[in-house]
Design a protein around this motif. Sequence first.
Motif, PDB file in Angstrom:
ATOM      1  N   ILE A  33       8.489  15.743   4.285  1.00 32.44           N
ATOM      2  CA  ILE A  33       7.233  15.452   4.171  1.00 32.44           C
ATOM      3  C   ILE A  33       6.508  16.955   3.801  1.00 32.44           C
ATOM      4  O   ILE A  33       6.620  17.997   4.339  1.00 32.44           O
ATOM      5  CB  ILE A  33       6.768  14.896   5.323  1.00 32.44           C
ATOM      6  N   LYS A  34       5.450  16.839   2.889  1.00 36.02           N
ATOM      7  CA  LYS A  34       4.580  17.636   2.693  1.00 36.02           C
ATOM      8  C   LYS A  34       3.263  17.906   3.578  1.00 36.02           C
ATOM      9  O   LYS A  34       2.591  16.818   3.524  1.00 36.02           O
ATOM     10  CB  LYS A  34       3.999  17.930   1.391  1.00 36.02           C
ATOM     11  N   GLU A  64       3.113   6.306   0.946  1.00 32.79           N
ATOM     12  CA  GLU A  64       3.784   7.636   0.355  1.00 32.79           C
ATOM     13  C   GLU A  64       2.681   8.755   0.685  1.00 32.79           C
ATOM     14  O   GLU A  64       3.086   9.886   0.968  1.00 32.79           O
ATOM     15  CB  GLU A  64       3.996   7.511  -1.073  1.00 32.79           C
ATOM     16  N   VAL A  65       1.554   8.539   0.599  1.00 35.10           N
ATOM     17  CA  VAL A  65       0.554   9.353   0.680  1.00 35.10           C
ATOM     18  C   VAL A  65      -0.627   9.043   1.503  1.00 35.10           C
ATOM     19  O   VAL A  65      -1.067   7.730   1.339  1.00 35.10           O
ATOM     20  CB  VAL A  65      -0.057   9.916  -0.374  1.00 35.10           C
ATOM     21  N   ILE A  66      -1.166  10.019   2.747  1.00 33.13           N
ATOM     22  CA  ILE A  66      -2.258   9.434   3.500  1.00 33.13           C
ATOM     23  C   ILE A  66      -3.050  10.628   3.692  1.00 33.13           C
ATOM     24  O   ILE A  66      -2.344  11.829   3.926  1.00 33.13           O
ATOM     25  CB  ILE A  66      -1.892   8.845   4.753  1.00 33.13           C
ATOM     26  N   GLU A  67      -4.278  10.565   3.379  1.00 35.71           N
ATOM     27  CA  GLU A  67      -5.133  11.679   3.439  1.00 35.71           C
ATOM     28  C   GLU A  67      -6.246  11.475   4.684  1.00 35.71           C
ATOM     29  O   GLU A  67      -7.027  10.529   4.535  1.00 35.71           O
ATOM     30  CB  GLU A  67      -6.035  12.008   2.131  1.00 35.71           C
ATOM     31  N   LEU A  68      -6.315  12.419   5.420  1.00 34.03           N
ATOM     32  CA  LEU A  68      -7.036  12.336   6.548  1.00 34.03           C
ATOM     33  C   LEU A  68      -7.825  13.418   6.816  1.00 34.03           C
ATOM     34  O   LEU A  68      -8.226  13.849   8.206  1.00 34.03           O
ATOM     35  CB  LEU A  68      -6.090  12.035   8.045  1.00 34.03           C
ATOM     36  N   LEU A 100       1.032  -1.191   0.329  1.00 31.76           N
ATOM     37  CA  LEU A 100      -0.015  -0.137  -0.095  1.00 31.76           C
ATOM     38  C   LEU A 100       0.764   1.132  -0.076  1.00 31.76           C
ATOM     39  O   LEU A 100       1.812   1.638   0.718  1.00 31.76           O
ATOM     40  CB  LEU A 100      -1.018   0.031   1.249  1.00 31.76           C
ATOM     41  N   GLN A 101       0.656   2.171  -0.921  1.00 26.87           N
ATOM     42  CA  GLN A 101       1.446   3.353  -1.139  1.00 26.87           C
ATOM     43  C   GLN A 101       0.487   4.669  -0.948  1.00 26.87           C
ATOM     44  O   GLN A 101       0.920   5.639  -0.333  1.00 26.87           O
ATOM     45  CB  GLN A 101       1.930   3.566  -2.554  1.00 26.87           C
ATOM     46  N   GLU A 125       5.610  11.050   1.946  1.00 30.28           N
ATOM     47  CA  GLU A 125       5.795  12.129   0.971  1.00 30.28           C
ATOM     48  C   GLU A 125       4.732  13.373   1.360  1.00 30.28           C
ATOM     49  O   GLU A 125       5.133  14.548   1.420  1.00 30.28           O
ATOM     50  CB  GLU A 125       5.707  12.136  -0.302  1.00 30.28           C
ATOM     51  N   ARG A 126       3.619  12.782   1.722  1.00 26.76           N
ATOM     52  CA  ARG A 126       2.481  13.902   1.874  1.00 26.76           C
ATOM     53  C   ARG A 126       1.483  13.249   3.011  1.00 26.76           C
ATOM     54  O   ARG A 126       1.128  12.224   2.920  1.00 26.76           O
ATOM     55  CB  ARG A 126       1.783  14.332   0.696  1.00 26.76           C
TER      56      ARG A 126
END
Length: 460
Positions: free
Chosen positions: A431-432, A381-385, A351-352, A406-407
């Motif tokens: 990290i962004k 690499e990316v997780i949106e919460l 999972l990325q 990364e973000r």
Amino acid sequence: MRREMNGVTKSRFEFLARKPIQQKNIWCWRDVKKSKTKMFSNNDEAVINKKLPKELLLRIFSFLDVVTLCRCAQVSRAWNVLALDGSNWQRIDLFDFQRDIEGRVVENISKRCGGFLRKLSLRGCLGVGDNALRIFAQNCRNIEVLNLNGCTKITDTTCTSLSKFCSKLRHLDLASCTSITNLSLKALSEGCPLLEQLNISWCDQVTKDGIQALVRGCGGLKALFLKGCTQLEDEALKYIGAHCPELVTLNLQTCLQITDDGLITICRGCHKLQSLCASGCSNITDAILNALGQNCPRLRILEVARCSQLTDVGFTTLAKNCHELEKMDLEECVQITDSTLIQLSIYCPRLQVLSLSHCELITDDGIRHLGNGACAHDRLEVIELDNCPLITDASLEHLKSCHSLERIELYDCQQITRAGIKRLRTHLPNIKVHAYFAPVTPPPSVGGSRQRFCRCCIIL
């Protein structure tokens, strides 16, 4: 006024729209070799033309982009012949010039390139219509990849021309060509049997009849983009499932009439499926996730945003069977809890990218399992919460070990603080972090006896 376009003026680019050089001056490799003396006269005194074989010059030109070739074509008569040789124009992307490309440019490019041209992008070229593409199809019969995304002037006539002359076509993008109807799909089915990828997103006149005609003649389809084709029903998916066993990518975003029945047929007939987008298909349930788990073990990308009937039960089955998952968009899957994250952390080591925005039942404990999971250290690499109100700074602590992260999106996570983000950045300096903090509420005025609320507010 001439407008600059990536360092080349419109007037400089427009020479492509002029009458092409006579056919006898359009050279291929063997023509150059046989006709050195004829093509390069003694008056052509440039050192480079004397020192380098013309075959080598042609080879050098083959690495140049469109703009540079246009410039070189204006240096001398000899370079004009080399720069406009059809072998240099096998792949053309005119997106940067979309506002300036007219039909005559496409027509004359097709006459110059002829059978050399393999790939052409006219994405966003609003001035190109059916007539220009008819001439193009007649001249460039070896075309394999054609992008007409946003060419809103074209109609079914263009697809009829492609069907008649371009039997080698493999990839075709007709997204946002809103005049396209079922007739286009019927024509492609009859004349383009090698078609592997088709994008007809937002072609909202297409119905199940068009899909039926298409798949019967193009059974080798590997990628089909039907985003925004709002008239499609389950019957269309049943045709796809029955005739497209090689299908790898399917996009059904906002196809609002799709239900479990249609998608289950896809799962059972397309075992090679790797990418499925069903975002906005609000009628689907856990039955889809079960069918994917049982039939599509190679699944890598799943986008089911705004599918609010999906639950932990379905995602558990999916995770236990689809171990190659790399990207999941679960935004507004409002019923899922930490249980889903626990299953993903155990069974999905690749999972990325994971979007959990508006999944309001997710807590720090779920993020803890994810941060300790197989994907955490080298993959995620990316997780949106966004809008996950139960997420606190503790979640950021759990993500410190995700060295590939990364973000992270944290908009409207009210319990996240600047201090927590700062601590995360000490471990992941690159990290962004996208977050928003509302301005501090100003303190009440001091020393004034004036009433702060009107009488009706006090009563209420």
